[in-house]
Scaffold this active site. Structure first.
Site, PDB file in Angstrom:
ATOM      1  NE  ARG A   1      -3.653   0.068   1.935  1.00  0.00           N
ATOM      2  CZ  ARG A   1      -4.606   0.584   3.033  1.00  0.00           C
ATOM      3  NH1 ARG A   1      -4.265   0.055   4.331  1.00  0.00           N
ATOM      4  NH2 ARG A   1      -5.240   1.819   3.002  1.00  0.00           N
ATOM      5  CB  CYS A   2       4.237   1.906   1.172  1.00  0.00           C
ATOM      6  SG  CYS A   2       5.397   3.170   1.329  1.00  0.00           S
ATOM      7  CB  THR A   3       3.675   5.531  -3.195  1.00  0.00           C
ATOM      8  OG1 THR A   3       2.457   5.843  -3.027  1.00  0.00           O
ATOM      9  CG2 THR A   3       4.432   6.166  -4.607  1.00  0.00           C
TER      10      THR A   3
END
Length: 113
Positions: free
Chosen positions: A9-11
């Site tokens: 979920r982390c860019t």
């Protein structure tokens, strides 16, 4: 074997994963929110990174602000907090042999490949 401690979920974590994919090297993806590292593993990661446990903490997370901010914690207490709240672990972390790096910015990862 190269490992990436990854949060899909982390860019920045996704960018780090892309760098590893482009490298053509084999690597293992550890989704650390599901496969939470033990306190022992976290100590090993901190040692490989050459940092203090507090430097692995995402201090802007609400869990940190509500439960730990402003408190004086020993290294062991910080490791315990990370193991109990993996969302606090800075990401992504890439380990290649005896070298490790936090992928912020993601280009840092190239230094261990």
């Amino acid at each position: 074997m190269i490992k990436i401690y990854h949060n899909p979920r982390c860019t920045k974590s996704r960018e780090g994963l892309a760098i590893l994919e482009e490298s053509g090297k084999e690597f293992e993806v550890i989704k650390y929110l599901e496969e939470v590292p033990s306190e022992k593993e976290l100590r090993e990661i901190v040692d490989l990174l050459g940092i203090s446990p507090i430097d692995l903490v995402r201090k802007n997370e609400s869990i940190w602000k509500e439960n730990y901010k402003g408190k004086t914690l020993s290294d062991d207490e910080v490791i315990k907090a990370l193991a109990e709240n993996p969302k606090l672990i800075e990401r992504p972390i890439v380990i290649a042999g005896k070298k490790a790096v936090i992928g912020r910015p993601p280009e840092n990862i190239k230094s261990v490949l």
